[in-house]
Design an enzyme around this catalytic site. Structure first.
Site, PDB file in Angstrom:
ATOM      1  N   CYS A  59     -14.556  -0.116   7.378  1.00 58.90           N
ATOM      2  CA  CYS A  59     -13.498  -0.928   6.517  1.00 58.90           C
ATOM      3  C   CYS A  59     -13.485   0.067   5.114  1.00 58.90           C
ATOM      4  O   CYS A  59     -14.289   0.188   4.645  1.00 58.90           O
ATOM      5  CB  CYS A  59     -13.841  -2.406   6.284  1.00 58.90           C
ATOM      6  SG  CYS A  59     -14.148  -3.140   7.840  1.00 58.90           S
ATOM      7  N   ARG A  62     -23.199  -4.388   8.704  1.00 60.62           N
ATOM      8  CA  ARG A  62     -22.769  -5.810   8.664  1.00 60.62           C
ATOM      9  C   ARG A  62     -21.318  -5.820   9.552  1.00 60.62           C
ATOM     10  O   ARG A  62     -20.517  -5.244   9.058  1.00 60.62           O
ATOM     11  CB  ARG A  62     -22.599  -6.449   7.500  1.00 60.62           C
ATOM     12  CG  ARG A  62     -22.408  -7.961   7.582  1.00 60.62           C
ATOM     13  CD  ARG A  62     -22.519  -8.432   6.212  1.00 60.62           C
ATOM     14  NE  ARG A  62     -21.831  -7.887   4.795  1.00 60.62           N
ATOM     15  CZ  ARG A  62     -20.802  -8.114   4.407  1.00 60.62           C
ATOM     16  NH1 ARG A  62     -19.941  -9.017   5.050  1.00 60.62           N
ATOM     17  NH2 ARG A  62     -20.483  -7.397   3.448  1.00 60.62           N
ATOM     18  N   CYS A  94       0.763  -1.343  -0.155  1.00 58.61           N
ATOM     19  CA  CYS A  94       0.084  -0.134   0.013  1.00 58.61           C
ATOM     20  C   CYS A  94       0.715   1.263   0.042  1.00 58.61           C
ATOM     21  O   CYS A  94       0.279   2.319  -0.339  1.00 58.61           O
ATOM     22  CB  CYS A  94      -0.894   0.090   1.197  1.00 58.61           C
ATOM     23  SG  CYS A  94      -2.076  -1.502   1.386  1.00 58.61           S
TER      24      CYS A  94
END
Length: 381
Positions: free
Chosen positions: A202, A191, A80
């Site tokens: 996320c 969720r 990343c």
């Protein structure tokens, strides 16, 4: 030390781009960055391509049809942190007077993977064993989140508040993948991915995008020049059994070096783009970057200091949580965002009077280390 300038930059919208190949996305960012800098292809002496999962010699493939006359192309992969590492290496070449004007771009097309978590290192038996046991990156950050809630005066709503802040910022950013605001209640009700992290805590895993910057030893022709005041890339240190998982040691170490290199401190920073792959990461990096003392990340968040209009806005772009995280492009896109703020070109999300910006990007899941790589850059006008 010779000044290194970002003389132009651009990015594509982050999101799904059906029917568009990775080279086309990258070429869009490259041409817009060159136009932003007011230069032609003949003035670029080297190219750095940051990418993680696109395959061999992607940089040469991308620039093949743009008319560059055989100049060196360097392909950079550092998970990343690939884009930030590309900027770091390009700056070294400019300081060494090997070139005077170079192009750095990052590109990733994650929609081609078909979903799921980002693949971990496959050449290491220990990492593979951890992954088979469920220690993928969402689980690692969930462990940090659980520990954080246990040790600090924090609640799940504090984690959710990071997503709320960044989704608000993303709603103001035409380049962000997620442009709808949300509430703490909606974040907590989404969720469950890895307790305590829900879906809206996320970063999206299905995203494509590209970003590019022109670096030069010469001031820009069209835009207000932005200086690269410091550039640091470090690798992770092998962890011991009693290491503190809330320490973010690799980022704290990179930040200390970057501040020292620039002759600045955390108090001098006006705007930050950091690697908020999960909500808990932003809180940990507040402390690692020195924006808050150890144990004071939640009070800093609750005070509003890191919101737009606050003392030190963090992730005005929406961050990875809202803007998206196309791996190779992320570090370069952070530089473009900071460049816009320092030049007063960030539109509705503009940080007023910004003169010093900080970009932080980590990368790489390897068993036994905090992260494989971490980068911190300080930009200024």
């Amino acid at each position: 030390m010779q000044d290194i300038h970002i003389t132009g930059g651009a990015m594509t919208p982050f999101g799904r781009h059906p029917g568009v190949l990775a080279p086309e996305l990258a070429q869009q960012a490259i041409l817009k960055a060159m136009d932003d800098a007011g230069i032609t292809k003949d003035e670029i002496q080297a190219i750095y391509c940051a990418n993680v999962l696109g395959g061999m010699i992607l940089g040469q493939l991308i620039v093949r049809d743009l008319g560059f006359a055989g100049i060196p192309v360097y392909n950079v992969e550092n998970a990343c942190a690939s884009g930030a590492t590309g900027v770091h290496l390009a700056r070294h070449a400019l300081l060494a007077q090997q070139y005077d004007t170079v192009l750095v771009f990052g590109i990733e097309q994650l929609t081609a993977l078909g979903g799921g978590t980002i693949p971990l290192q496959r050449n290491d038996h220990k990492t593979e064993l951890y992954a088979k046991a469920g220690m993928v990156l969402p689980a690692v950050y969930a462990m940090r989140g659980t520990r954080f809630l246990h040790e600090r005066d924090a609640t799940p709503a504090d984690l959710a508040a990071v997503a709320v802040k960044n989704r608000h910022n993303g709603s103001l950013n035409e380049y962000a993948q997620q442009r709808t605001e949300t509430t703490v209640e909606e974040v907590l009700a989404s969720r469950m991915i890895a307790d305590p992290l829900t879906l809206l805590q996320c970063c999206p895993s299905q995203v494509d995008g590209a970003a590019a910057v022109v670096l030069s030893t010469r001031p820009g022709k069209k835009q207000k020049p932005v200086k690269v005041l410091s550039s640091v890339v470090v690798s992770g240190i092998r962890e011991e059994a009693d290491d503190d998982i809330l320490d973010a040691e690799i980022t704290a170490r990179a930040a200390r070096q970057a501040y020292e290199q620039a002759g600045l401190g955390p108090q001098d920073v006006n705007v930050v783009e950091l690697h908020d792959a999960f909500t808990i990461a932003e809180l940990l990096y507040y402390e690692a970057l020195g924006l808050a003392p150890r144990g004071e990340a939640v009070p800093l968040l609750r005070s509003g200091a890191t919101r737009l209009g606050g003392r030190v806005p963090v992730n005005p772009s929406g961050g990875l949580l809202a803007k998206g995280h196309p791996l190779g492009a992320t570090g370069v896109a952070q530089m473009v965002e900071l460049m816009w703020h320092l030049q007063g070109r960030a539109g509705a999300r503009q940080v007023a009077g910004a003169r010093i910006g900080l970009a932080q990007c980590t990368g790489g899941g390897i068993a036994g280390v905090d992260h494989a790589a971490s980068s911190v850059h300080l930009l200024g006008v």
